[in-house]
Write a protein that holds these residues in place. Structure first.
Motif, PDB file in Angstrom:
ATOM      1  N   LYS A 153       3.728  19.537 -12.096  1.00 37.95           N
ATOM      2  CA  LYS A 153       4.742  19.875 -12.481  1.00 37.95           C
ATOM      3  C   LYS A 153       4.346  21.655 -13.962  1.00 37.95           C
ATOM      4  O   LYS A 153       4.942  22.265 -13.595  1.00 37.95           O
ATOM      5  CB  LYS A 153       6.458  19.122 -12.462  1.00 37.95           C
ATOM      6  N   TRP A 154       3.840  21.045 -15.039  1.00 40.08           N
ATOM      7  CA  TRP A 154       4.038  21.843 -16.256  1.00 40.08           C
ATOM      8  C   TRP A 154       2.863  22.945 -15.769  1.00 40.08           C
ATOM      9  O   TRP A 154       3.219  24.090 -15.869  1.00 40.08           O
ATOM     10  CB  TRP A 154       2.922  20.567 -17.546  1.00 40.08           C
ATOM     11  N   PRO A 155       1.593  22.991 -15.232  1.00 42.85           N
ATOM     12  CA  PRO A 155       0.806  22.944 -14.712  1.00 42.85           C
ATOM     13  C   PRO A 155       1.246  24.506 -12.987  1.00 42.85           C
ATOM     14  O   PRO A 155       1.170  25.472 -14.282  1.00 42.85           O
ATOM     15  CB  PRO A 155      -0.212  23.160 -14.006  1.00 42.85           C
ATOM     16  N   ARG A 156       1.856  23.923 -12.805  1.00 41.63           N
ATOM     17  CA  ARG A 156       2.777  24.417 -11.983  1.00 41.63           C
ATOM     18  C   ARG A 156       3.719  25.869 -12.831  1.00 41.63           C
ATOM     19  O   ARG A 156       3.933  26.940 -12.738  1.00 41.63           O
ATOM     20  CB  ARG A 156       3.377  24.124 -10.770  1.00 41.63           C
ATOM     21  N   ASP A 157       4.413  25.232 -13.559  1.00 40.09           N
ATOM     22  CA  ASP A 157       5.276  25.849 -14.515  1.00 40.09           C
ATOM     23  C   ASP A 157       5.079  27.132 -15.290  1.00 40.09           C
ATOM     24  O   ASP A 157       5.279  28.081 -15.632  1.00 40.09           O
ATOM     25  CB  ASP A 157       6.432  25.220 -15.310  1.00 40.09           C
ATOM     26  N   GLU A 158       3.799  26.768 -16.168  1.00 39.62           N
ATOM     27  CA  GLU A 158       2.964  27.354 -17.151  1.00 39.62           C
ATOM     28  C   GLU A 158       2.753  28.386 -16.426  1.00 39.62           C
ATOM     29  O   GLU A 158       2.570  29.659 -16.888  1.00 39.62           O
ATOM     30  CB  GLU A 158       2.056  26.376 -17.843  1.00 39.62           C
ATOM     31  N   LEU A 159       2.075  28.733 -15.014  1.00 37.36           N
ATOM     32  CA  LEU A 159       1.422  29.168 -13.885  1.00 37.36           C
ATOM     33  C   LEU A 159       2.565  30.286 -13.554  1.00 37.36           C
ATOM     34  O   LEU A 159       2.425  31.569 -13.658  1.00 37.36           O
ATOM     35  CB  LEU A 159       1.130  29.319 -12.361  1.00 37.36           C
ATOM     36  N   VAL A 168       0.609  -0.579  -0.198  1.00 38.30           N
ATOM     37  CA  VAL A 168       0.049   0.281  -0.020  1.00 38.30           C
ATOM     38  C   VAL A 168       0.630   1.450   0.282  1.00 38.30           C
ATOM     39  O   VAL A 168       0.800   1.679  -0.721  1.00 38.30           O
ATOM     40  CB  VAL A 168      -0.685   0.094   0.647  1.00 38.30           C
ATOM     41  N   VAL A 169       1.871   0.993   0.489  1.00 43.26           N
ATOM     42  CA  VAL A 169       3.000   2.466   0.936  1.00 43.26           C
ATOM     43  C   VAL A 169       3.860   3.052  -0.397  1.00 43.26           C
ATOM     44  O   VAL A 169       3.438   3.714  -1.087  1.00 43.26           O
ATOM     45  CB  VAL A 169       3.759   1.994   2.184  1.00 43.26           C
ATOM     46  N   ARG A 170       4.081   1.551  -1.196  1.00 40.86           N
ATOM     47  CA  ARG A 170       4.232   1.761  -2.461  1.00 40.86           C
ATOM     48  C   ARG A 170       3.351   2.283  -3.575  1.00 40.86           C
ATOM     49  O   ARG A 170       4.261   3.036  -4.521  1.00 40.86           O
ATOM     50  CB  ARG A 170       4.979   0.359  -3.134  1.00 40.86           C
ATOM     51  N   ALA A 171       2.363   1.959  -3.422  1.00 35.38           N
ATOM     52  CA  ALA A 171       1.210   2.489  -4.740  1.00 35.38           C
ATOM     53  C   ALA A 171       1.441   3.498  -4.251  1.00 35.38           C
ATOM     54  O   ALA A 171       1.145   4.494  -5.624  1.00 35.38           O
ATOM     55  CB  ALA A 171       0.255   1.202  -4.219  1.00 35.38           C
ATOM     56  N   LEU A 172       0.753   3.570  -3.349  1.00 34.58           N
ATOM     57  CA  LEU A 172       0.905   4.694  -2.868  1.00 34.58           C
ATOM     58  C   LEU A 172       1.831   6.053  -3.240  1.00 34.58           C
ATOM     59  O   LEU A 172       2.121   7.607  -3.316  1.00 34.58           O
ATOM     60  CB  LEU A 172       0.160   5.866  -1.076  1.00 34.58           C
ATOM     61  N   SER A 173       3.305   6.027  -2.766  1.00 31.46           N
ATOM     62  CA  SER A 173       4.232   6.730  -3.084  1.00 31.46           C
ATOM     63  C   SER A 173       4.411   7.064  -5.258  1.00 31.46           C
ATOM     64  O   SER A 173       4.472   7.890  -5.266  1.00 31.46           O
ATOM     65  CB  SER A 173       5.217   6.425  -2.754  1.00 31.46           C
ATOM     66  N   ALA A 174       3.769   5.786  -5.591  1.00 32.02           N
ATOM     67  CA  ALA A 174       4.021   6.138  -6.476  1.00 32.02           C
ATOM     68  C   ALA A 174       2.822   6.954  -7.424  1.00 32.02           C
ATOM     69  O   ALA A 174       3.185   7.858  -8.921  1.00 32.02           O
ATOM     70  CB  ALA A 174       3.873   4.554  -7.349  1.00 32.02           C
ATOM     71  N   ARG A 175       1.286   6.450  -6.810  1.00 29.32           N
ATOM     72  CA  ARG A 175       1.097   7.545  -6.844  1.00 29.32           C
ATOM     73  C   ARG A 175       0.890   9.367  -6.666  1.00 29.32           C
ATOM     74  O   ARG A 175       0.963   9.928  -7.540  1.00 29.32           O
ATOM     75  CB  ARG A 175      -0.179   7.358  -6.648  1.00 29.32           C
ATOM     76  N   ASN A 176       1.569   9.625  -5.578  1.00 29.20           N
ATOM     77  CA  ASN A 176       2.115  10.610  -5.516  1.00 29.20           C
ATOM     78  C   ASN A 176       2.963  11.414  -6.017  1.00 29.20           C
ATOM     79  O   ASN A 176       3.039  12.501  -6.677  1.00 29.20           O
ATOM     80  CB  ASN A 176       2.746  10.539  -3.801  1.00 29.20           C
ATOM     81  N   GLN A 177       3.948  10.178  -6.283  1.00 31.13           N
ATOM     82  CA  GLN A 177       5.297  11.210  -7.649  1.00 31.13           C
ATOM     83  C   GLN A 177       4.553  11.136  -9.313  1.00 31.13           C
ATOM     84  O   GLN A 177       4.866  12.467  -9.469  1.00 31.13           O
ATOM     85  CB  GLN A 177       6.102  10.245  -7.768  1.00 31.13           C
ATOM     86  N   ARG A 178       3.552  10.413  -9.517  1.00 33.31           N
ATOM     87  CA  ARG A 178       2.709  10.821 -10.601  1.00 33.31           C
ATOM     88  C   ARG A 178       1.753  11.947 -10.565  1.00 33.31           C
ATOM     89  O   ARG A 178       2.019  12.421 -11.404  1.00 33.31           O
ATOM     90  CB  ARG A 178       1.625   9.569 -11.009  1.00 33.31           C
ATOM     91  N   LEU A 179       1.427  12.207 -10.171  1.00 38.49           N
ATOM     92  CA  LEU A 179       0.832  13.734  -9.798  1.00 38.49           C
ATOM     93  C   LEU A 179       1.681  14.982  -9.705  1.00 38.49           C
ATOM     94  O   LEU A 179       1.602  15.365  -9.914  1.00 38.49           O
ATOM     95  CB  LEU A 179      -0.506  14.024  -8.154  1.00 38.49           C
ATOM     96  N   ASP A 180       2.527  14.488  -8.735  1.00 41.44           N
ATOM     97  CA  ASP A 180       3.434  15.584  -8.419  1.00 41.44           C
ATOM     98  C   ASP A 180       4.150  15.729 -10.342  1.00 41.44           C
ATOM     99  O   ASP A 180       4.408  17.317 -10.690  1.00 41.44           O
ATOM    100  CB  ASP A 180       5.287  15.246  -7.693  1.00 41.44           C
ATOM    101  N   LYS A 181       4.285  14.792 -11.086  1.00 39.60           N
ATOM    102  CA  LYS A 181       4.994  14.600 -12.003  1.00 39.60           C
ATOM    103  C   LYS A 181       3.272  15.657 -13.083  1.00 39.60           C
ATOM    104  O   LYS A 181       4.254  17.169 -14.109  1.00 39.60           O
ATOM    105  CB  LYS A 181       5.971  13.653 -12.730  1.00 39.60           C
ATOM    106  N   GLU A 182       2.786  15.254 -13.053  1.00 39.00           N
ATOM    107  CA  GLU A 182       1.328  15.610 -13.684  1.00 39.00           C
ATOM    108  C   GLU A 182       1.193  17.663 -13.516  1.00 39.00           C
ATOM    109  O   GLU A 182       1.143  18.061 -14.573  1.00 39.00           O
ATOM    110  CB  GLU A 182       0.355  15.057 -13.030  1.00 39.00           C
TER     111      GLU A 182
END
Length: 143
Positions: free
Chosen positions: A110-116, A94-108
């Motif tokens: 990043k682009w809107p934050r940079d554009e903003l 569960v911890v690995r799955a949540l960490s992977a999801r968190n990393q994926r969301l961080d990547k997703e």
């Protein structure tokens, strides 16, 4: 039709009072002895739903339950049945799955934050350049 409203309310009120009394009886037993202190265990023993205990009207019952649980030391707590306990391997998965999801969301994100950040920088620069210039008249949008 109005004649039936009051008896229905009385029946509902009686049902509520009876449920509350059953929960209090279970809490009294737990306070003086041992037993599993959890919302699910109390609800099952009292014959009420867990939702009943979480309703705003039952905040005193829930507070009493939490108080009983808090007063018990770790040695007095009864562990959850084996079927309800999570294994170490399962917990790590569960911890690995949540960490992977968190990393994926961080990547997703990043682009809107940079554009903003770029857009805000451009807006700030535009405001600096036009600081002394009166704002142009803008026509309201047409429907």
């Amino acid at each position: 039709m109005k004649l039936f409203v009051r008896p229905a309310l009385n029946a509902a009120e009686r049902g509520h009072v009876e449920c509350t009394a059953r929960v209090n009886a279970v809490l009294d037993q737990l306070q003086s002895g041992a037993g599993r202190v959890s919302v699910a265990a109390i609800a099952a023993a009292a014959g009420v739903s867990r939702t009943f205990l979480y309703e705003a009207a039952q905040h005193e019952l829930l507070a009493r339950l939490r108080d009983i649980a808090a007063r018990r030391g770790p040695s007095q707590r009864i562990p959850a049945p084996a079927a309800q306990q999570i294994t170490t391997a399962s917990h790590e998965q569960v911890v690995r799955a949540l960490s992977a999801r968190n990393q994926r969301l961080d990547k997703e994100n990043k682009w809107p934050r940079d554009e903003l950040a770029v857009a805000l920088g451009q807006l700030r620069e535009l405001r600096r350049r036009t600081a002394g210039t009166p704002a142009p008249e803008v026509a309201p949008p047409t429907p």
